[in-house]
Motif scaffolding. Structure first.
Motif, PDB file in Angstrom:
ATOM      1  N   ALA A 286      42.052   9.044  60.863  1.00  0.00           N
ATOM      2  CA  ALA A 286      43.000  10.110  61.193  1.00  0.00           C
ATOM      3  C   ALA A 286      44.288   9.531  61.771  1.00  0.00           C
ATOM      4  O   ALA A 286      45.394   9.971  61.423  1.00  0.00           O
ATOM      5  CB  ALA A 286      42.366  11.090  62.175  1.00  0.00           C
ATOM      6  N   ASP A 287      44.172   8.521  62.642  1.00  0.00           N
ATOM      7  CA  ASP A 287      45.358   7.893  63.223  1.00  0.00           C
ATOM      8  C   ASP A 287      46.200   7.226  62.134  1.00  0.00           C
ATOM      9  O   ASP A 287      47.442   7.289  62.165  1.00  0.00           O
ATOM     10  CB  ASP A 287      44.966   6.862  64.278  1.00  0.00           C
ATOM     11  CG  ASP A 287      44.429   7.504  65.549  1.00  0.00           C
ATOM     12  OD1 ASP A 287      44.599   8.728  65.711  1.00  0.00           O
ATOM     13  OD2 ASP A 287      43.835   6.779  66.380  1.00  0.00           O
ATOM     14  N   ASP A 290      47.963   9.905  60.181  1.00  0.00           N
ATOM     15  CA  ASP A 290      49.069  10.422  60.994  1.00  0.00           C
ATOM     16  C   ASP A 290      50.296   9.528  60.868  1.00  0.00           C
ATOM     17  O   ASP A 290      51.432  10.014  60.749  1.00  0.00           O
ATOM     18  CB  ASP A 290      48.663  10.501  62.468  1.00  0.00           C
ATOM     19  CG  ASP A 290      47.586  11.538  62.738  1.00  0.00           C
ATOM     20  OD1 ASP A 290      47.287  12.343  61.837  1.00  0.00           O
ATOM     21  OD2 ASP A 290      47.041  11.532  63.869  1.00  0.00           O
ATOM     22  N   THR A 320      50.478  19.283  53.455  1.00  0.00           N
ATOM     23  CA  THR A 320      49.406  18.949  54.378  1.00  0.00           C
ATOM     24  C   THR A 320      48.861  17.582  53.993  1.00  0.00           C
ATOM     25  O   THR A 320      49.409  16.904  53.117  1.00  0.00           O
ATOM     26  CB  THR A 320      48.299  20.031  54.347  1.00  0.00           C
ATOM     27  OG1 THR A 320      47.313  19.718  55.345  1.00  0.00           O
ATOM     28  CG2 THR A 320      47.623  20.110  52.990  1.00  0.00           C
ATOM     29  N   TYR A 323      41.923  14.884  53.936  1.00  0.00           N
ATOM     30  CA  TYR A 323      40.982  14.001  54.638  1.00  0.00           C
ATOM     31  C   TYR A 323      39.747  13.874  53.745  1.00  0.00           C
ATOM     32  O   TYR A 323      38.926  14.779  53.669  1.00  0.00           O
ATOM     33  CB  TYR A 323      40.649  14.622  55.996  1.00  0.00           C
ATOM     34  CG  TYR A 323      40.100  13.662  57.017  1.00  0.00           C
ATOM     35  CD1 TYR A 323      40.946  12.863  57.775  1.00  0.00           C
ATOM     36  CD2 TYR A 323      38.734  13.559  57.237  1.00  0.00           C
ATOM     37  CE1 TYR A 323      40.450  11.999  58.738  1.00  0.00           C
ATOM     38  CE2 TYR A 323      38.227  12.703  58.190  1.00  0.00           C
ATOM     39  CZ  TYR A 323      39.083  11.911  58.937  1.00  0.00           C
ATOM     40  OH  TYR A 323      38.587  11.050  59.883  1.00  0.00           O
ATOM     41  N   ASN A 366      37.743  17.126  62.414  1.00  0.00           N
ATOM     42  CA  ASN A 366      38.999  17.506  61.767  1.00  0.00           C
ATOM     43  C   ASN A 366      39.610  18.741  62.432  1.00  0.00           C
ATOM     44  O   ASN A 366      40.829  18.831  62.600  1.00  0.00           O
ATOM     45  CB  ASN A 366      38.758  17.766  60.280  1.00  0.00           C
ATOM     46  CG  ASN A 366      40.046  18.028  59.528  1.00  0.00           C
ATOM     47  OD1 ASN A 366      40.962  17.220  59.540  1.00  0.00           O
ATOM     48  ND2 ASN A 366      40.127  19.185  58.887  1.00  0.00           N
ATOM     49  N   HIS A 369      41.231  17.586  65.673  1.00  0.00           N
ATOM     50  CA  HIS A 369      42.326  16.616  65.570  1.00  0.00           C
ATOM     51  C   HIS A 369      43.613  17.333  65.191  1.00  0.00           C
ATOM     52  O   HIS A 369      43.659  18.060  64.201  1.00  0.00           O
ATOM     53  CB  HIS A 369      41.998  15.547  64.521  1.00  0.00           C
ATOM     54  CG  HIS A 369      43.082  14.526  64.363  1.00  0.00           C
ATOM     55  ND1 HIS A 369      43.221  13.459  65.210  1.00  0.00           N
ATOM     56  CD2 HIS A 369      44.096  14.427  63.456  1.00  0.00           C
ATOM     57  CE1 HIS A 369      44.266  12.738  64.844  1.00  0.00           C
ATOM     58  NE2 HIS A 369      44.818  13.305  63.784  1.00  0.00           N
ATOM     59  N   SER A 371      46.981  17.265  63.519  1.00  0.00           N
ATOM     60  CA  SER A 371      47.641  16.463  62.506  1.00  0.00           C
ATOM     61  C   SER A 371      49.128  16.800  62.458  1.00  0.00           C
ATOM     62  O   SER A 371      49.496  17.980  62.453  1.00  0.00           O
ATOM     63  CB  SER A 371      47.008  16.725  61.135  1.00  0.00           C
ATOM     64  OG  SER A 371      45.602  16.563  61.185  1.00  0.00           O
ATOM     65  N   CYS A 374      51.606  19.477  59.611  1.00  0.00           N
ATOM     66  CA  CYS A 374      50.654  20.156  58.715  1.00  0.00           C
ATOM     67  C   CYS A 374      50.582  21.647  59.068  1.00  0.00           C
ATOM     68  O   CYS A 374      49.495  22.224  59.181  1.00  0.00           O
ATOM     69  CB  CYS A 374      49.265  19.516  58.804  1.00  0.00           C
ATOM     70  SG  CYS A 374      49.171  17.855  58.098  1.00  0.00           S
ATOM     71  N   HIS A 380      45.962  20.963  60.859  1.00  0.00           N
ATOM     72  CA  HIS A 380      44.819  20.093  60.572  1.00  0.00           C
ATOM     73  C   HIS A 380      44.887  19.637  59.121  1.00  0.00           C
ATOM     74  O   HIS A 380      45.516  20.279  58.275  1.00  0.00           O
ATOM     75  CB  HIS A 380      43.503  20.830  60.807  1.00  0.00           C
ATOM     76  CG  HIS A 380      43.418  21.511  62.129  1.00  0.00           C
ATOM     77  ND1 HIS A 380      43.323  20.833  63.324  1.00  0.00           N
ATOM     78  CD2 HIS A 380      43.440  22.835  62.459  1.00  0.00           C
ATOM     79  CE1 HIS A 380      43.282  21.696  64.327  1.00  0.00           C
ATOM     80  NE2 HIS A 380      43.347  22.914  63.826  1.00  0.00           N
ATOM     81  N   TYR A 381      44.234  18.530  58.833  1.00  0.00           N
ATOM     82  CA  TYR A 381      44.101  18.097  57.454  1.00  0.00           C
ATOM     83  C   TYR A 381      43.084  18.972  56.735  1.00  0.00           C
ATOM     84  O   TYR A 381      42.281  19.682  57.359  1.00  0.00           O
ATOM     85  CB  TYR A 381      43.661  16.629  57.387  1.00  0.00           C
ATOM     86  CG  TYR A 381      44.695  15.670  57.930  1.00  0.00           C
ATOM     87  CD1 TYR A 381      46.018  15.723  57.500  1.00  0.00           C
ATOM     88  CD2 TYR A 381      44.360  14.702  58.879  1.00  0.00           C
ATOM     89  CE1 TYR A 381      46.972  14.843  57.989  1.00  0.00           C
ATOM     90  CE2 TYR A 381      45.301  13.816  59.372  1.00  0.00           C
ATOM     91  CZ  TYR A 381      46.610  13.899  58.922  1.00  0.00           C
ATOM     92  OH  TYR A 381      47.556  13.026  59.417  1.00  0.00           O
TER      93      TYR A 381
END
Length: 514
Positions: A286-287, A290, A320, A323, A366, A369, A371, A374, A380-381
Motif C-alpha cells: 500500500a505504501d 501510494d 483510483t 489493489y 484496505n 488504509h 489512499s 482516490c 480507498h483502493y
C-alpha cells in the motif's frame, strides 16, 4: 532522482541489445520493449521500507509485483476516456468536429484510439460501442452497416496490438449491439475484448442467447453482472482491460499485486500468516502504491498537460488504484500443509473458509488504509483478482481454483466462486471451456448465467473447447498464433507471447471442459 550502479546500467544495456537482435519481436514491439528498459533505469519514487526484500528478489520469493509499470509512472496505468463527450463535441487537439454520420463516427474513433495511452501503449477501453454508434447506425442499409463495423473491428485488431483492449455492450439490446455480435462471430478476432453487461429482466433473452452463440465461437463477449457492478461503482462504470471494473471518465493510476502463495512461505502457520506476515506485506504494498499515485498526480504533469485531461475526456478525481492479488488457492493449500491438514482449496470447506478469512483480512486492511487521490472510491483502493503473468509458475490467478483440481460438477465449482467474487469490485472472473454439444442448447448456458448472477458471481467467460480463439485469463489469443510464435515466427499482437507463457506455465489448455 537517485543514483544507480553502473553494473545495473550495463545489464540493462545488454537487455536492450537483446531486444534489438530479437528474431520474434516486431519493430513496434522492440520500440516498446526498449522504452520499458530505459524507464527501468529511473529511480524517482520515495523508497518504501521493506519493499526491496519483497519485490526485487527471485520469482519464488517475490511477494509484491508492480506488473511492469516502470519506476517513473509517465501516465496512469488504465485510462477510461469519456467517448460520449468526444462524439458530441469532437476534439480541438485532434482537430476533429463531432461526427455527423456512421463513416465519420468510425473514423473519429479510430483516430482517438491512437492517442489514448496506457501501460500497454494501447487503449485499454475503446468504448460502449453499441451506445456510441447507435445514433448513426441508421445512416446506411443494414448490410452496409455490418460491413463497416467489420472493417472497423478489423482495423482495431490490426492496429491496437494488445488484446487487453476492451469494448462494452448492453445491458439493453440495440441494433448496433446485434450487428457487433454477428460481426464478431464471423471475424473471430482477438482484439478488441468484449463484455456484455447483463441483467435479467433488462437484457432480453434472445439478445443474451446471440451473445452466448458468439462467445462459443469467438471467446467473447464475457458476461458481467451489471446489477452487481452498478451497485458498487454506480451506473457510470466500464469493464476495461482484462475484466476491470473502473469509473467512466477516469481509470486506475496503478495496479500492484500480492503473491499470496509466496507470502505463505514466509509464515510458520496460519496464525503467523494472519497476524504477522500478511499485515506486513499489505502495508508495504500500500505504501508503494501510494508513492506511485503521488508521483503521477504531483510530479509527472500528466493531468496538467495531456489533452485528454485538458479537454475533459478524463478527470483526475475519477481515478483510483487497484489493489491486486494472485494465488489465494496456493496460499491456502500451503498453510493447510504447514498445519498438517489435507484440506484443499476448492474441495474442502475448511480450506475455503480459510480463503474467506484471508480475503476478509485484506478487505479490512484496505478499508482502513487511506489512499491518496482516490476520491471516487471513498479514499480507498479497489480490490482486484489479478489474472497472472506469462512467466508465473505455480501461481493460480486471483481466487480461482487451480487447473486440474476443479470440482467435477459445474454447480459445485460455481458455489465455491460465490464465496469470493464479492470481494473484487475492480474485477474478478472465471473461465469455462464448453463442450460443442452445448451449441444444441444454448439455453443451458443462459440459465447458468442467470443463476450465477443471482448468487453474486461477478463475471463469467465461455468458449468452445476446440476453437482457435481462446480466452487465456482476461484476454484472448489464437492457438494458431501461439504455435507460430513457439516456432520462432513474428506475430502481430504482443499478448500472444503472454498466452504462450500461460499455456506452458499455467496449463490453461488443460482446463476442465464443461
Amino acid at each position: 532522482m537517485r543514483d544507480i550502479s553502473m553494473e545495473r546500467v550495463n545489464a540493462t544495456r545488454n537487455e536492450i541489445l537483446d531486444v534489438i537482435k530479437s528474431a520474434t519481436l516486431t519493430h513496434e514491439q522492440k520500440i516498446a520493449n526498449m522504452a520499458a528498459k530505459a524507464d527501468s533505469l529511473l529511480e524517482v519514487l520515495k523508497p518504501t521500507e521493506g519493499l526491496e526484500e519483497l519485490m526485487n528478489v527471485p520469482a519464488d520469493q517475490k511477494c509484491i509485483c508492480d506488473l511492469s509499470e516502470g519506476h517513473a509512472p509517465v501516465r496512469p496505468r488504465y485510462i477510461v476516456a469519456d467517448f460520449e463527450k468526444f462524439m458530441k463535441e469532437g476534439s480541438k487537439f485532434l482537430q476533429l468536429d463531432p461526427p455527423k454520420d456512421l463513416y465519420e463516427a468510425l473514423n473519429s474513433l479510430m483516430i482517438f484510439y491512437k492517442h489514448i495511452p496506457s501501460v500497454t501503449n494501447f487503449p485499454v477501453y475503446v468504448g460502449q460501442l453499441d451506445l456510441l454508434l447507435e445514433p448513426f447506425i441508421g445512416d446506411v442499409e443494414e448490410a452496409q452497416a455490418k460491413k463497416l463495423l467489420k472493417l472497423f473491428l478489423t482495423h482495431i485488431d490490426r492496429t491496437v496490438l494488445d488484446s487487453f483492449s476492451h469494448a462494452n455492450i448492453g445491458p439493453k439490446a440495440t441494433k448496433t449491439g446485434r450487428l457487433l455480435l454477428e460481426a464478431e462471430a464471423e471475424l473471430k478476432q482477438a482484439v478488441p475484448n468484449l463484455t456484455l453487461k447483463y441483467e435479467e429482466g433488462v437484457t432480453p433473452d434472445d439478445f443474451a442467447l446471440l451473445a452466448i452463440r458468439t462467445a462459443l465461437v469467438s471467446a467473447k463477449p464475457s458476461f458481467a453482472n451489471h446489477k452487481m457492478f452498478s451497485g458498487e461503482l454506480t451506473e457510470d462504470y466500464v469493464i476495461a482491460s482484462c475484466y476491470n471494473g473502473l469509473p467512466y471518465g477516469g481509470g486506475a493510476y496503478t495496479l500492484c499485486r500480492l503473491i499470496l502463495g509466496n507470502i505463505a512461505k514466509r509464515a510458520k502457520g496460519i496464525n503467523d500468516f494472519m497476524e504477522k506476515e500478511l499485515p506486513y506485506v499489505l502495508e508495504v504494498m500500500a505504501d508503494y502504491m501510494d508513492a506511485r499515485v503521488r508521483f503521477e498526480v504531483e510530479e509527472s504533469g500528466f493531468f496538467e498537460h495531456n489533452f485528454l485531461a485538458k479537454e475533459g475526456f478524463i478527470h483526475r478525481e475519477r481515478f483510483t488504484g487497484m489493489y491486486g492479488m494472485v494465488g489465494l488457492a496456493d496460499c491456502v493449500n500451503l498453510l493447510m500443509e504447514k498445519e498438517g491438514l489435507k484440506a484443499r482449496f476448492g474441495k474442502d470447506e475448511k480450506a475455503n473458509d480459510l480463503g474467506v478469512a484471508i480475503m476478509e483480512k485484506i478487505t479490512e486492511f484496505n478499508h482502513n488504509h487511506k489512499s491518496p487521490y482516490c476520491e471516487i472510491s471513498g479514499g480507498h483502493y479497489l480490490l482486484h483478482a489479478q489474472v497472472g503473468l506469462a512467466e508465473d509458475e505455480n501461481i493460480t490467478p486471483g481466487s480461482r481454483i487451480p487447473i486440474g483440481e476443479e470440482p467435477e460438477e459445474l454447480i459445485d465449482h460455481l458455489l465455491v466462486l460465490e464465496k469470493f467474487h464479492k470481494y473484487f469490485p475492480s474485477g474478478t472472473g472465471d473461465i469455462f471451456p464448453i463442450d460443442t454439444t452445448v451449441h444444441k442448447n444454448t439455453d443451458f448456458l443462459l440459465d447458468i448465467i442467470k443463476g450465477a448472477f443471482k448468487k453474486d458471481l461477478r463475471y463469467l467467460s465461455f468458449y468452445e473447447k476446440d476453437s482457435d480463439l481462446i480466452r487465456v485469463t482476461g484476454y484472448l489469443v489464437k492457438r494458431s498464433e501461439m504455435d507460430k510464435l513457439d516456432q520462432g515466427q513474428n506475430v502481430l499482437q504482443d499478448t500472444t507471447a503472454l498466452g504462450l507463457g500461460a499455456a506452458k506455465n499455467g496449463h490453461i489448455l488443460s482446463r476442465k471442459v464443461r
